[in-house]
Design an enzyme around this catalytic site. Sequence first.
Site, short mmCIF file in Angstrom:
data_model
loop_
_atom_site.label_atom_id
_atom_site.label_comp_id
_atom_site.label_asym_id
_atom_site.label_seq_id
_atom_site.Cartn_x
_atom_site.Cartn_y
_atom_site.Cartn_z
N ASP A 34 0.90 -1.20 -0.07
CA ASP A 34 0.05 0.08 -0.19
C ASP A 34 0.80 1.39 0.08
O ASP A 34 0.37 2.32 0.13
CB ASP A 34 -0.93 -0.11 1.15
N GLU A 36 3.20 2.14 2.24
CA GLU A 36 3.86 2.41 3.67
C GLU A 36 5.29 1.92 3.53
O GLU A 36 5.73 0.93 3.09
CB GLU A 36 3.11 2.04 4.63
N ARG A 89 12.97 26.13 7.12
CA ARG A 89 12.80 27.47 6.63
C ARG A 89 11.59 27.97 7.34
O ARG A 89 11.25 29.11 7.21
CB ARG A 89 12.69 27.40 4.90
N GLN A 90 10.49 26.95 7.64
CA GLN A 90 9.25 27.67 8.13
C GLN A 90 9.61 27.63 9.71
O GLN A 90 9.05 26.68 10.34
CB GLN A 90 8.04 26.54 7.80
N HIS A 120 19.07 25.96 8.80
CA HIS A 120 18.65 27.22 8.06
C HIS A 120 18.31 28.45 8.91
O HIS A 120 18.78 29.43 9.04
CB HIS A 120 17.47 26.90 7.18
N ASP A 159 22.21 37.12 -0.23
CA ASP A 159 21.44 38.09 0.60
C ASP A 159 21.75 38.15 2.25
O ASP A 159 22.83 37.45 2.30
CB ASP A 159 19.83 37.48 0.58
N LYS A 182 18.51 40.85 -1.33
CA LYS A 182 17.33 39.89 -2.16
C LYS A 182 15.85 40.18 -1.40
O LYS A 182 15.60 40.33 -0.31
CB LYS A 182 17.71 38.18 -1.92
N ARG A 184 12.17 38.47 -1.95
CA ARG A 184 11.60 37.04 -2.44
C ARG A 184 10.08 37.73 -2.93
O ARG A 184 9.50 38.05 -2.19
CB ARG A 184 11.57 35.87 -1.54
#
Length: 283
Positions: A34, A36, A89-90, A120, A159, A182, A184
């Site tokens: 399936d 997994e 990055r979040q 990051h 940046d 920079k 975005r």
Amino acid sequence: MKILGGPASQLLASRTAKALGTEPVLCEFNRFPDGELYLRITDETKDENVTIIQSTPTDSDFVSLLQLINACNEARELNVVIPYMGYARQDKRFKNGEPISARAIACCINADRIFTINIHAKNVLGYFPCPAKNLDAAKLLGEYIASFGMENPILVAPDSGAKELVKNVSSGQGFDYDHLHKTRLSGDTVIINTKNVDVTGRHVVLVDDMISTGGTMAESIRILRDQGAVDVYLACVHPVLVRNAALRLFNAGVKDIIATDTLEKAESILSVAPLIADALKNI
Ligand code: R5P
């Protein structure tokens, strides 16, 4: 110490084991019908000191890491190395209603200690439920660039977020360094402001923690070449290089791409194994 490489970091785990004078533990990776994920460690980890090395560029890689940690639950001591951590990055809520994805991921990863490499955003380290340390590949990158023997190169960050990295890569080698500005616009479009970095007649190495779509670097290459750079190399720790990123970069006129093996790509010509091995020796 037993070194266990996850599916995203087989080569790096093998190199790290070699640097430590041991052999990597074998593990089988498969999928159920399936879809997994299935894995099985074909060696004993009970009462052993174990280090798992697994980058998490994809959701499946994150699940594999959780499975590996769970399979090692009887280890005497468990270290987890996440050379490239996806979702880092979040690291905060940029807009109302968003998750702090890096926190959502980090809080599930528990061990005696965790190591990341040029993560990051360093605040992510505080989201893990155990001690977490970030290792810096800057010195390795600096030494590698120096081995090219370029005359009077200048290292440039695309940046302000990469200012510290470009400074660390340069220091020790005595390279000049600077940074661009920079803005975005979207996931793969950026504007690089034509800050006047004096690159006329010089070899330039653009330095960033990661290259993802290549948008940041492609724009930067164009600007630096317009400003008179002889040639432009790229150096990054994490070659995420999604979709047609490499083509975008070569179309923009890059001379060559230097990246580490935190992600295993054709561009990963520099290994961070010595960095991991040293960190493990110094526990
Ligand atoms: C962002 O701040 C990072 O340091 C990189 O500059 C960015 O992730 C690169 O993304 P892309 O290659 O998609 O422009």
